[in-house]
Design a protein around this motif. Structure first.
Motif, PDB file in Angstrom:
ATOM      1  N   HIS A   6       3.397 -23.308 -16.066  1.00 13.27           N
ATOM      2  CA  HIS A   6       4.409 -22.548 -15.323  1.00 13.27           C
ATOM      3  C   HIS A   6       5.778 -22.837 -15.930  1.00 13.27           C
ATOM      4  CE1 HIS A   6       5.710 -20.996 -11.074  1.00 13.27           C
ATOM      5  NE2 HIS A   6       6.595 -20.664 -12.002  1.00 13.27           N
ATOM      6  N   HIS A  38       9.562 -14.280 -14.975  1.00 15.74           N
ATOM      7  CA  HIS A  38       9.550 -13.374 -13.818  1.00 15.74           C
ATOM      8  C   HIS A  38       9.599 -11.929 -14.300  1.00 15.74           C
ATOM      9  CE1 HIS A  38      10.637 -16.663 -11.043  1.00 15.74           C
ATOM     10  NE2 HIS A  38      11.552 -17.019 -11.897  1.00 15.74           N
ATOM     11  N   GLU A  63       5.004 -14.178 -14.013  1.00 17.54           N
ATOM     12  CA  GLU A  63       5.107 -14.510 -12.584  1.00 17.54           C
ATOM     13  C   GLU A  63       5.733 -13.309 -11.882  1.00 17.54           C
ATOM     14  OE1 GLU A  63       7.625 -17.868 -11.467  1.00 17.54           O
ATOM     15  OE2 GLU A  63       6.603 -18.050  -9.534  1.00 17.54           O
ATOM     16  N   HIS A  74       4.756 -15.426  -4.803  1.00 25.09           N
ATOM     17  CA  HIS A  74       4.788 -15.326  -6.262  1.00 25.09           C
ATOM     18  C   HIS A  74       3.365 -15.390  -6.801  1.00 25.09           C
ATOM     19  CE1 HIS A  74       9.270 -16.727  -6.615  1.00 25.09           C
ATOM     20  NE2 HIS A  74       9.085 -15.729  -5.780  1.00 25.09           N
ATOM     21  N   HIS A 189       2.819 -21.766  -6.313  1.00 26.30           N
ATOM     22  CA  HIS A 189       3.416 -22.667  -5.310  1.00 26.30           C
ATOM     23  C   HIS A 189       3.178 -22.192  -3.854  1.00 26.30           C
ATOM     24  CE1 HIS A 189       6.617 -19.683  -5.713  1.00 26.30           C
ATOM     25  NE2 HIS A 189       6.860 -20.083  -6.938  1.00 26.30           N
ATOM     26  N   ASP A 241       7.365 -25.293 -13.470  1.00 30.92           N
ATOM     27  CA  ASP A 241       8.361 -24.261 -13.141  1.00 30.92           C
ATOM     28  C   ASP A 241       9.685 -24.577 -13.842  1.00 30.92           C
ATOM     29  OD1 ASP A 241       9.173 -21.892 -12.063  1.00 30.92           O
ATOM     30  OD2 ASP A 241       9.008 -22.486  -9.964  1.00 30.92           O
TER      31      ASP A 241
HETATM   32 FE    FE Z   1       8.059 -18.860  -8.322  1.00 32.40          FE
END
Ligand code: FE
Ligand code: AMP
Ligand code: ZN
Ligand code: FE
Length: 276
Positions: A6, A38, A63, A74, A189, A241
Motif C-alpha cells: 500500500h 488513488h 486504491e 477504500h 484499512h 500507506d
Molecule cells: Fe485509503
C-alpha cells in the motif's frame, strides 16, 4: 525479504515520484511493493521500469475512494490490467471530476477571502488526481496556513467551509471493475471505515481480501481482522500507506511490512482467476 502492498506516489497525493518510491523501497530491503495511487494508474510503468533495474517487484495496483450512504470505503485492486480501455475510461471520469472540484474549492476559498490560483494547485498535483492534500500544500506554500492540520481544520475538512465532495464509485462497483480487469480486490484499512457488515455484500461481487496489517492498528484489532479473514476465507494483506517522507505522515517505507507468503497467496489468487 518483506513486502509493502500500500504505497502512494506523486501521481496521486504522495510526495515522491514512482521511481523515487522504488529506490526508497530497494534501500530498505523491500522485495515486493504495490503502487496503489488513488484513482490513477499512470505511475505504474515508471515504477515497474525502476523496479526491473533494482530488482524490486512492482505489483500494479490502485486504491479507489468509494462511498456508500453510511461511510467512505477504500478498495484496493492488485494485479490489475491497468491498460484496459474500459477501466481507463472510468478513471478518466473520476479524474475529470477531481479537476472540476479543484475549481469549485478555489471559488469557495475566494468567498472566504483566500485567493489561490488553481494552476498553483495543479503544479503540485498534475491534472489526473488532484485532491485536498494538494490544496493544503498550495495553501502552506502561499503562507495562508502553516500546517496540513490547519488547512484541513480551517478550510478542507468534511465539516469545514471550503469542502467540496467529488464523484465516487459505490464500493460494489469498484470491486466489480477490479475483477473485470483481472485484479484481486481488497478492503483497505477496514478499521477506518468501521463497517464490517458490508464484507459479505462485497464478497458477492468478488472481494477477495482484507488489509489486516496497517499502521496504528492495535494487536487486538489485527487479531480481530485476522479472525474475520479466516471466517470469510479472505486473503490477508497489509501495507504502510506511505505518502512520502515529507508528506506530514510519520510512517516510513520499511516500517510496516508483510511476509512473502502473503504476497504469494495474493499472486496465486490472481493466477487462479486468470487461468484460461
Ligand atoms: Fe485509503
Ligand atoms: P480527497 O480524496 O481529495 O478528498 O482527499 C482525501 C485525503 O485527504 C485523504 O486521503 C487524507 O490524506 C487527507 N485528509 C482528509 N481529511 C483530513 C484531515 N482532517 N487532516 C489531514 N488530512 C486529511
Ligand atoms: Zn492518499
Ligand atoms: Fe492509501
Amino acid at each position: 525479504m518483506p513486502a509493502d502492498l500500500h504505497i502512494h506516489s506523486n501521481f496521486s497525493d504522495g510526495v515522491d515520484s514512482p521511481e523515487e518510491v522504488v529506490r526508497l523501497a530497494a534501500a530498505v530491503g523491500l522485495k515486493t511493493i504495490a503502487l496503489t495511487d488513488h484513482d490513477v494508474v499512470d505511475g505504474i510503468d515508471g515504477a515497474k521500469d525502476e523496479g526491473k533495474k533494482l530488482r524490486v517487484e512492482v505489483i500494479p495496483g490502485i486504491e479507489f475512494t468509494t462511498e456508500n450512504p453510511r461511510t467512505e470505503i477504500h478498495i484496493l485492486g492488485y494485479f490489475i490490467d491497468y491498460k484496459n480501455s474500459e477501466f481507463l475510461s472510468v478513471l478518466e471520469k473520476i479524474q475529470a471530476d477531481r479537476v472540476k472540484r479543484i475549481y469549485k474549492i478555489v471559488e469557495k476559498l475566494k468567498a472566504l477571502k483566500v485567493e489561490i490560483d488553481p494552476e498553483d494547485i495543479f503544479a503540485i498535483s498534475g491534472k489526473k488526481a488532484p485532491g485536498r492534500p494538494h490544496v493544503a500544500r498550495a495553501l502552506i506554500a502561499k503562507g495562508v496556513v502553516s500546517s496540513f492540520k490547519e488547512a484541513f481544520d480551517r478550510y478542507l475538512d468534511f465539516r469545514a467551509p471550503a469542502y467540496v465532495p467529488h464523484y465516487r464509485l459505490p464500493p460494489e462497483e469498484a470491486v466489480r471493475l477490479i475483477v473485470k480487469v483481472g485484479g484481486v480486490p481488497v478492503f483497505a484499512h477496514p478499521a477506518i471505515s468501521n463497517c464490517d457488515g458490508i464484507i459479505p455484500d462485497l464478497m458477492a461481487e468478488g472481494l477477495r481480501g482484507l488489509e489486516v496489517y496497517y499502521p496504528g492498528y492495535h494487536p487486538e484489532q489485527i487479531e480481530y481482522y485476522l479472525g474475520l479473514a479466516r471466517k470469510y476465507g479472505l486473503l490477508v494483506t497489509g501495507g504502510s500507506d506511505f505518502h512520502g517522507v515529507d508528506s506530514g505522515r510519520e510512517v516510513k517505507l520499511g516500517d510496516l511490512t508483510i511476509p512473502d507468503e502473503l504476497v504469494d497467496e495474493l499472486r496465486n489468487e490472481y493466477l487462479r482467476r486468470n487461468k484460461t
